[in-house]
Write a protein that holds these residues in place. Structure first.
Motif, PDB file in Angstrom:
ATOM      1  N   ARG A  23       0.892  -1.252  -0.034  1.00  0.00           N
ATOM      2  CA  ARG A  23       0.054  -0.028   0.059  1.00  0.00           C
ATOM      3  C   ARG A  23       0.960   1.164   0.013  1.00  0.00           C
ATOM      4  N   PHE A  24       1.901   1.301   0.817  1.00  0.00           N
ATOM      5  CA  PHE A  24       2.884   2.566   0.977  1.00  0.00           C
ATOM      6  C   PHE A  24       4.158   2.177   0.810  1.00  0.00           C
ATOM      7  N   ALA A  25       5.022   2.892   0.040  1.00  0.00           N
ATOM      8  CA  ALA A  25       6.473   2.805   0.074  1.00  0.00           C
ATOM      9  C   ALA A  25       7.049   4.229   0.698  1.00  0.00           C
ATOM     10  N   PHE A  26       7.947   4.061   1.427  1.00  0.00           N
ATOM     11  CA  PHE A  26       8.582   5.234   1.945  1.00  0.00           C
ATOM     12  C   PHE A  26      10.005   5.199   1.475  1.00  0.00           C
ATOM     13  N   SER A  27      10.428   6.421   1.022  1.00  0.00           N
ATOM     14  CA  SER A  27      11.589   6.753   0.331  1.00  0.00           C
ATOM     15  C   SER A  27      12.052   8.134   0.726  1.00  0.00           C
ATOM     16  N   ALA A  28      13.568   8.449   0.962  1.00  0.00           N
ATOM     17  CA  ALA A  28      13.943   9.648   1.212  1.00  0.00           C
ATOM     18  C   ALA A  28      13.882  10.585  -0.186  1.00  0.00           C
ATOM     19  N   ARG A  29      13.746   9.963  -1.331  1.00  0.00           N
ATOM     20  CA  ARG A  29      13.509  10.804  -2.653  1.00  0.00           C
ATOM     21  C   ARG A  29      12.969   9.854  -3.544  1.00  0.00           C
ATOM     22  N   PRO A  30      12.216  10.282  -4.613  1.00  0.00           N
ATOM     23  CA  PRO A  30      11.520   9.196  -5.251  1.00  0.00           C
ATOM     24  C   PRO A  30      12.379   8.185  -5.830  1.00  0.00           C
ATOM     25  N   ALA A  31      12.416   6.862  -5.364  1.00  0.00           N
ATOM     26  CA  ALA A  31      13.304   5.758  -5.749  1.00  0.00           C
ATOM     27  C   ALA A  31      12.419   5.003  -6.704  1.00  0.00           C
ATOM     28  N   GLY A  88       0.924   0.048  -9.313  1.00  0.00           N
ATOM     29  CA  GLY A  88       0.607   1.207  -9.856  1.00  0.00           C
ATOM     30  C   GLY A  88      -0.157   2.259  -8.649  1.00  0.00           C
ATOM     31  N   ARG A  89      -0.698   1.322  -7.772  1.00  0.00           N
ATOM     32  CA  ARG A  89      -1.557   2.143  -6.899  1.00  0.00           C
ATOM     33  C   ARG A  89      -0.698   2.229  -5.443  1.00  0.00           C
ATOM     34  N   THR A  90       0.386   1.851  -5.563  1.00  0.00           N
ATOM     35  CA  THR A  90       1.108   1.961  -4.152  1.00  0.00           C
ATOM     36  C   THR A  90       1.651   3.348  -4.110  1.00  0.00           C
ATOM     37  N   LEU A  91       1.232   3.878  -2.936  1.00  0.00           N
ATOM     38  CA  LEU A  91       1.477   5.289  -2.606  1.00  0.00           C
ATOM     39  C   LEU A  91       2.840   5.745  -2.165  1.00  0.00           C
ATOM     40  N   LEU A  92       3.340   6.417  -2.733  1.00  0.00           N
ATOM     41  CA  LEU A  92       4.944   6.525  -2.453  1.00  0.00           C
ATOM     42  C   LEU A  92       4.916   7.648  -1.341  1.00  0.00           C
ATOM     43  N   CYS A  93       5.379   7.579  -0.269  1.00  0.00           N
ATOM     44  CA  CYS A  93       5.368   8.526   0.852  1.00  0.00           C
ATOM     45  C   CYS A  93       6.914   9.180   1.045  1.00  0.00           C
ATOM     46  N   PRO A  94       6.931  10.260   0.700  1.00  0.00           N
ATOM     47  CA  PRO A  94       8.433  10.960   0.787  1.00  0.00           C
ATOM     48  C   PRO A  94       8.635  11.320   2.104  1.00  0.00           C
ATOM     49  N   ALA A 150      -2.795  10.570   3.396  1.00  0.00           N
ATOM     50  CA  ALA A 150      -2.048   9.284   2.513  1.00  0.00           C
ATOM     51  C   ALA A 150      -3.001   7.883   3.120  1.00  0.00           C
ATOM     52  N   ASP A 151      -3.143   7.770   4.228  1.00  0.00           N
ATOM     53  CA  ASP A 151      -3.826   6.569   4.789  1.00  0.00           C
ATOM     54  C   ASP A 151      -5.305   6.340   4.044  1.00  0.00           C
ATOM     55  N   HIS A 152      -5.824   7.381   4.231  1.00  0.00           N
ATOM     56  CA  HIS A 152      -7.378   7.386   3.482  1.00  0.00           C
ATOM     57  C   HIS A 152      -7.269   7.269   1.815  1.00  0.00           C
ATOM     58  N   ALA A 153      -6.453   7.882   1.350  1.00  0.00           N
ATOM     59  CA  ALA A 153      -6.168   8.128  -0.037  1.00  0.00           C
ATOM     60  C   ALA A 153      -6.077   6.972  -0.538  1.00  0.00           C
ATOM     61  N   SER A 154      -5.311   5.890   0.095  1.00  0.00           N
ATOM     62  CA  SER A 154      -5.106   4.539  -0.633  1.00  0.00           C
ATOM     63  C   SER A 154      -6.562   3.864  -0.605  1.00  0.00           C
ATOM     64  N   VAL A 155      -7.291   4.385   0.075  1.00  0.00           N
ATOM     65  CA  VAL A 155      -8.874   3.581   0.227  1.00  0.00           C
ATOM     66  C   VAL A 155      -9.705   4.228  -0.992  1.00  0.00           C
ATOM     67  N   TRP A 156      -9.684   5.776  -0.815  1.00  0.00           N
ATOM     68  CA  TRP A 156     -10.607   6.352  -1.689  1.00  0.00           C
ATOM     69  C   TRP A 156     -10.306   5.891  -3.199  1.00  0.00           C
ATOM     70  N   LEU A 157      -9.043   5.792  -3.315  1.00  0.00           N
ATOM     71  CA  LEU A 157      -8.550   5.551  -4.962  1.00  0.00           C
ATOM     72  C   LEU A 157      -9.240   4.140  -5.314  1.00  0.00           C
ATOM     73  N   GLN A 158      -9.708   3.305  -4.226  1.00  0.00           N
ATOM     74  CA  GLN A 158     -10.203   2.002  -4.758  1.00  0.00           C
ATOM     75  C   GLN A 158     -11.731   2.346  -5.166  1.00  0.00           C
ATOM     76  N   MET A 208      -5.571  14.297  -4.196  1.00  0.00           N
ATOM     77  CA  MET A 208      -6.432  13.102  -4.811  1.00  0.00           C
ATOM     78  C   MET A 208      -6.476  13.097  -6.418  1.00  0.00           C
ATOM     79  N   ARG A 209      -6.657  14.458  -6.987  1.00  0.00           N
ATOM     80  CA  ARG A 209      -6.536  14.668  -8.515  1.00  0.00           C
ATOM     81  C   ARG A 209      -5.268  14.144  -9.017  1.00  0.00           C
ATOM     82  N   ARG A 210      -4.121  14.485  -8.410  1.00  0.00           N
ATOM     83  CA  ARG A 210      -2.786  14.086  -8.790  1.00  0.00           C
ATOM     84  C   ARG A 210      -2.650  12.470  -8.836  1.00  0.00           C
TER      85      ARG A 210
END
Ligand code: PLP
Length: 694
Positions: A542-550, A560-566, A638-646, A669-671
């Motif tokens: 569901r989520f990937a955490f990274s210092a910069r977009p990796a 594709g639906r994994t949320l990248l958390c910077p 971020a937590d809820h975005a992953s659900v709303w996107l469904q 959410m648009r992005r």
């Protein structure tokens, strides 16, 4: 019926009913031009004469000038221009005028800005010199003594707008006399009107500007006193009104209203005296102490106007305090009004040598001499409500444990951020990339919800966890061996989508897996999702955490639906996806006028209040009559975005106080590809009471 409690009177005050009546009269019955010699004009002129006579008596104008103008900024302008023109003439005539334009370090910006402006325009090239203040905000008389012989002009205020600190005008006058200073002296009397006794012509003060809207008159009306014999140059030339001192047809509604306030001051039957105001301040201060543990007052009560409280609360930013007070419909301001949108440190408190947390976290609560018992009672009750809301949200310590949150929390939504993954079931928690600034917040969150922190991990090596470990005490097991990323050395492993095996920490039904990524593998990314049979398939991440977009490194292990958390979020993106869709941001704003139609057309729309939970809890009027709104603060987006996107077909209507935060949420959410995310333009401030949905 309004539930608003207005405690921001130093910014501007409500208008006295008698002043409104007087303004109405000046616009209705006595609408004439006071320069006209016919009867209609004479009726208007009577208003002008009466108001001036009141001011002359009340302020002790003596033989000096007293002119009406648009307010204190204009008065300061006129005074500075008058002084500097005279100084230039004296210098041209060969007189020694001094080289410094001295102003108090806590002056309103109108003073140094005007000095700099006219100094440049008139080609005087004098040096602006800031006069320091002491810890209590009083001008340093020692420093003044040193510079007075070289001062061409000295500008000090009678009382400060942020702290209410009262200046020692007699002390300043004595120093100017002792040093035989010939400096012209401006005293900004804006905050003193109606609160301090003034007898201007018995002092050495050359210029004293006043502003109506700080004491129950409307905005756009003010006065300037000029001592008899002090240099004067009009700022505005024209039809010769105000005895040629300030041209332009008079603001008669404003003058009439100010006249009504001055008359009330003279009569002494409308405003409260010092002792009563001091008692009001004491009650507010007691309520603040009870509701907000650790509160410190930034202004010395014994040296300040009783109508101003300036305080800070350890661990709370001025933004958070402002927001909770505003939700409770108590209007206060952060530091000074001008800087409140930025919540920048207050230069006034900085000048007093207060530590940054007190200066940047300052709240000003100010009332006027018209305040009444009922308002102070109500304010105290609201302060208690704010304290309870902050306690329930773990922002301030509480005796009782709060209901635990679950899921993902993003701390510090502007700029750099820290993440917390919480599992309410097991009361386990993992902290990712904690920033020093967030240590206190994480600690109070964990302690108050009684979480046990299983790991404190970072995306960069040696990122520094010691402060947080220290703060967490028994809520973190410091005996688990960890590497330089804080990752436990003996973690179990899990299979990732690319076939690699990665160490992982279990948290409730989820797992946080760790993988190297980026150049030289010195960076790490963390993947969060629910594992299946010892594997973490891409679609489960569901989520990937990274210092910069990796993204490249993550592409093989996430979907594709994994949320990248910077861990840096300068642009308030909150989170992103690997392949962003074109933003359809243009129609993301919904005007409150279109709200009803929107709700009719979309009965299934989710209404989402993105204010923080403490604002939601402190609110006194429900935002939506008849429809329920979800509370999802930006920190949980971020937590809820992953659900709303469904459920992309469900429209999302975000709202907050001003429309600012909700727009960020809608854009996010648009992005992420949700095409029906909207923000209520202008927020609750413009929409309350929101229309009833059918
Ligand atoms: N001086 C002080 C101390 C003030 O508080 C203010 C208003 O914020 C001003 C000057 C400017 O007054 P006005 O709004 O009338 O231009």
């Amino acid at each position: 019926m309004t539930t608003e409690i207005y405690l921001d009177s130093n910014a501007t005050s409500v208008v006295l009913p008698a002043a409104i009546a007087a303004a109405n009269d000046a616009m209705g019955r006595r609408y004439g031009n006071p320069s006209s010699t016919h009867a209609t004009g004479l009726k208007a002129k009577a208003i002008l004469d009466q108001a001036r006579a009141s001011a002359v008596r009340l302020l002790g104008v003596g033989n000096g000038r007293l002119m009406f103008n648009s307010g204190a900024t204009e008065g300061i302008q006129t005074a500075v221009l008058s002084a500097l023109v005279a100084l230039r003439e004296r210098r041209d005539a060969g007189e020694a005028i001094g080289s410094l334009l001295v102003y108090g370090a806590t002056e309103h910006k109108a003073v140094p800005e005007s000095l700099a402006h006219w100094n440049r325009l008139l080609g005087l090239n004098l040096t602006l010199h800031k006069l320091p203040v002491d810890h209590d905000g009083a001008h340093s008389l020692g420093a003044l003594r040193e510079v007075a012989p070289r001062a061409a002009m000295v500008c000090t205020m009678a009382a400060n707008n942020e702290t209410g600190v009262i200046s020692d005008l007699a002390g300043i006058e004595a120093v100017l006399a002792q040093t035989a200073s010939r400096a012209l002296w401006l005293v900004d009397c804006v905050q003193a009107l109606g609160k301090l006794k003034l007898d201007l012509s018995s002092t050495r003060i050359d210029y004293a500007p006043f502003s109506g809207h700080k004491l129950y008159a409307p905005k756009g009306i003010g006065m300037l006193y000029v001592r008899a014999g002090a240099p004067f140059t009009p700022l505005i030339m024209g039809g010769g009104q105000e005895g040629g001192q300030r041209s332009g047809t008079e603001n008669m509604a404003g003058i009439a209203a100010l006249g009504a306030v001055l008359a009330a001051l003279e009569r002494g039957d409308t405003f409260r005296g010092n002792a009563e105001l001091c008692a009001f301040r004491a009650r507010l201060a007691d309520s603040l102490r009870a509701a907000l543990p650790g509160v410190v007052f930034n202004n010395p009560f014994d040296k300040a106007l009783p109508t101003t409280l300036n305080f800070a609360v350890p661990g709370l930013s001025s933004r958070e305090l402002m927001d909770v007070f505003d939700a409770a419909e108590v209007r206060v301001s952060a530091g000074s009004a001008c800087s409140s949108s930025k919540a920048a440190p207050s230069y006034v408190l900085d000048a007093m040598g207060l530590p940054l947390w007190r200066s940047a976290g300052a709240i000003r609560m100010s009332f006027g001499p018209l305040a009444d018992e009922a308002t102070i009672d109500a304010a105290c009750a609201r302060i208690e409500r704010c304290g309870a809301a902050l306690r329930a949200s773990c922002l301030i310590p509480s005796e009782r444990g709060a209901v635990p949150h679950d899921g993902l929390v993003q701390l510090g939504v502007e700029g750099a951020c820290s993440w917390m993954v919480l599992d309410a079931g097991s009361r386990g928690c993992i902290v990712i990339d904690p920033l020093p600034d967030h240590v206190a917040r994480i600690e109070s969150y964990v302690r108050c919800q009684n979480y046990q922190v299983q790991a404190i991990v970072s995306t960069l090596p040696n990122a520094g966890r010691a402060m947080l470990i220290e703060a967490l005490g028994r809520h973190f097991n410091r005996h688990v061996d960890a590497d330089e990323y804080g990752w436990p050395l003996h973690a179990a492993t899990i299979a990732l989508a690319n076939g690699a095996s990665a160490p992982a920490i279990a948290l409730g039904g989820q797992a946080l897996a760790c993988m190297p990524c980026g150049a030289g593998d010195e960076l790490r990314a963390y993947l969060l999702g629910a594992p299946k049979d010892g594997r973490l398939p891409a679609a489960a991440v569901r989520f990937a955490f990274s210092a910069r977009p990796a993204q490249q490194a993550l592409a093989a292990v996430s979907a594709g639906r994994t949320l990248l958390c910077p861990t840096r979020d300068e642009h308030n993106q909150f989170c992103s996806i690997a392949e962003p869709v074109a933003t359809l941001a243009a129609d993301a704003q919904l005007d409150s006028a279109a709200l009803d139609a929107f709700l009719q057309a979309h009965p299934d729309a989710l209404l989402i209040d993105v204010r923080e939970p403490y604002e939601f809890a402190a609110a006194v009027t429900p935002a939506w009559a008849g429809r329920s709104a979800h509370s999802v603060p930006l920190s949980r987006l971020a937590d809820h975005a992953s659900v709303w996107l469904q459920a992309e077909q469900t429209p999302l209507l975000f709202f907050c106080r001003s429309g600012n935060r909700s727009l960020k949420a809608a854009h996010c959410m648009r992005r992420l590809g949700h095409r029906q995310a909207y923000s209520l333009n202008g927020g609750l401030a413009l929409a309350t009471p929101l229309p009833l949905a059918a």
